[in-house]
Each structure stands twice: as structure tokens, then as C-alpha cells.
Design a protein around this motif. Sequence first.
Motif, PDB file in Angstrom:
ATOM      1  N   PRO A 139     -31.020 118.842 -17.774  1.00 53.25           N
ATOM      2  CA  PRO A 139     -31.646 119.846 -16.890  1.00 53.25           C
ATOM      3  C   PRO A 139     -31.301 121.279 -17.274  1.00 53.25           C
ATOM      4  O   PRO A 139     -31.112 122.125 -16.418  1.00 53.25           O
ATOM      5  CB  PRO A 139     -31.051 119.481 -15.519  1.00 53.25           C
ATOM      6  N   ILE A 140     -31.169 121.544 -18.560  1.00 57.12           N
ATOM      7  CA  ILE A 140     -30.892 122.902 -19.054  1.00 57.12           C
ATOM      8  C   ILE A 140     -31.849 123.146 -20.212  1.00 57.12           C
ATOM      9  O   ILE A 140     -32.439 122.189 -20.736  1.00 57.12           O
ATOM     10  CB  ILE A 140     -29.404 123.069 -19.492  1.00 57.12           C
ATOM     11  N   PRO A 141     -32.006 124.403 -20.653  1.00 60.34           N
ATOM     12  CA  PRO A 141     -33.052 124.710 -21.626  1.00 60.34           C
ATOM     13  C   PRO A 141     -32.958 123.931 -22.947  1.00 60.34           C
ATOM     14  O   PRO A 141     -33.922 123.840 -23.696  1.00 60.34           O
ATOM     15  CB  PRO A 141     -32.845 126.215 -21.892  1.00 60.34           C
ATOM     16  N   LEU A 142     -31.811 123.367 -23.215  1.00 57.75           N
ATOM     17  CA  LEU A 142     -31.581 122.635 -24.458  1.00 57.75           C
ATOM     18  C   LEU A 142     -32.546 121.466 -24.673  1.00 57.75           C
ATOM     19  O   LEU A 142     -32.796 121.060 -25.798  1.00 57.75           O
ATOM     20  CB  LEU A 142     -30.154 122.108 -24.370  1.00 57.75           C
ATOM     21  N   GLY A 143     -33.105 120.910 -23.628  1.00 56.75           N
ATOM     22  CA  GLY A 143     -34.111 119.847 -23.787  1.00 56.75           C
ATOM     23  C   GLY A 143     -33.571 118.439 -23.736  1.00 56.75           C
ATOM     24  O   GLY A 143     -33.954 117.636 -22.911  1.00 56.75           O
TER      25      GLY A 143
END
Length: 347
Positions: free
Chosen positions: A40-44
Motif C-alpha cells: 500500500p505504498i507507491p513502490l507497487g
Amino acid sequence: MRTDKPDARTTVQPSRLGTQPIGKVAEVASGVYQLKVPVPIPLGFVSAYLIEDPDGWTLLDTGFDYPDGRAAWEAGAASLGLDLRSDVSRILVSHFHPDHLGAARWLQGLSDAPVFMLEQEIDHSRLVWESDESASSLVDFLISNGMHRDLAEEAGAGMRANLELPEKIVSLRAGDEIPLGGSSARVVHAPGHADYQYMLHDEARSILFAADHVLLKITPNIGLWPESLPHPLVRYLRSLTDMRGMGVNLILPGHGPVFHDLEGRIKELLRHHDERLEIMLGEIQDRPRTPFEVSGAVFRETLTLYERCFALAETLAHLDHLVLEGRARRVEGEALAFRTADSSVAP
Ligand SMILES: [Zn+2]
């Protein structure tokens, strides 16, 4: 977890292996499967590896513990005919970050398998995730490096919450050989991104499970945090240099694409940090600036608060490295600041 945007100058090419979408499984070596667990973070995604052994399955890294992650585990395991409740013999966790360690407790609850981490990383995980002081020391740290109090308090509350450790954690040591997928792998200490992260090196099959130590497209976040050992960038750069000539031809990282050219990627990462050091030096040329100010100038893209903390810790690691090299000096004040060593004007 990292803050860098993709490096346009990267020339090392991704593999054709492991190109499945997030949430899906692909075989990346005989008996070795990669599951892209959503985060649930921009890292994917974080890449977990599922390795079939005669005595059951080994899982490497787990993702955050949240509904989408659990669903990906259930579906991914089912697609391999692996029953998470009866077929898992070991859970390996490369380091204490929540995208790797987060779901270990849940997976252990299902499978009753032991979780393995480096000895010192177990203590470190307890310090970070189980001590009440950890959140307040993070807030103090952010403020003392120039972040505004309101922002720091919001970050402290968000970053140090809700990670329950597995009940059974077993120690590994660097140099241990563990059976893996009908072959064996050596536990290799990989400091910098986390002090006691480990990689697994299967020498016979020339495979490196690289965790977050060597990634393609993104550079691992090397940060100086309140609980970090001193000088993380020195230890990271030394470790990369030591890895030259390792002779692996399949790198299975914790994030981003699978790739084959370790030597090429090491060269790119060393160059990246050299360039970063120069840029940061430029930022403190005219006047002393806090790590937070420098991080705002260097990481210009809009970052979430979570990413801004990583940008700050990464900036501090580089400024600290410049001091170590004699190119910058610390200026103690209300907040810590840095300026170039050769500046003759008093701060
Ligand atoms: Zn990490």
C-alpha cells in the motif's frame, strides 16, 4: 522502501523472467517462484519467493500484512498447489522493514513454520516495532534534522505503528549454509539499507536472492536512522565493492525487475552514490543547511510524508559520508546543519 525515481541512465536490462503482473506468480528458476505481493505504498509490490524443497516450501519475505497482501498470498500459493496451512517448512525474512517482515506473523499463524532472520536483526526488530520509545525517538530525530514539528509528529505516528512480530523467530548467522530448492544457499550479510539485512547466495546455481541490497530501476534507500549503526553509506559501498566477482547470473531482488548483470548494476549504483554526494555537496556550498532542507532540494518530486522521511534519512547518510570524507562539517544549532568543509565564512 526507497525514494529515488527511476534512473534514466540505467543501462542494465531487466530479465524476461518475472514479468508477471502484481499479485501473480512466475517461475524464475527451476522450483523457484516469484510472487509479486502488492504493497500500500507507491513502490507497487514486494517480491516474495516461494521455493519448493523436499521437506516443504520455503518462503522468502512476506509483504505488508493487509487484506490485498493476504489475498495475493492465498491466490499465489493456491496457483502452485501449495497449502499455506500444511506445506510451509520455513519463512525467511531478509530484514525488518514492514514490506518484508509485515505478514510474517500472519503466515506463521497459518503454517506454524519458524521465521528466520539474522540474529541482530531480531533484536533490532523488537527495538523498532515493540518499544514505545521508538516512535518518539523518530519524531525527535526528524525535528533535530530540520523537519517541522507538526510534520514530524504525523510521520512518527504513521511509521511506527501496527507491526506485530512473529512469535517464533530463529537466528541465522552470516555464513550459514541453508538447504534451498534442492541446492543450498549461503547467508550473506548485506548492510546499508538495513544494518542486518541478508541475501542468499546459491553458488551452485549462480543465483543471488538480493533482498533490497541491489535493485534495478530504483536504488535502495541507504538511510541514517535513530537506531542505525553509524555511517551506513560506507558499509553499503564497501559491501557492493566486495560483491564484485561474485559470479552470479540471476539476481532475484526484493523489488523491481529480475536481472542478470550484477557487475553492471554494482557499477551503476556506485556511480549513483558518487553523483548524489556531489549534488549534496553543492547544496551546502553557500550556507549551512539542515538535512531536511537538502533533502527537499535534492528529492524534488512530490513525495508522500512516508517517502519524505526516507529522503531525509538518505540525505543524512550522504551528508554524514561527506563529513567522514573530510568534505563537509556539521554545524550544531537548534537543528543539525551541514556545510562544506572548506567554507571560510563562519556559520
Ligand atoms: Zn527495505
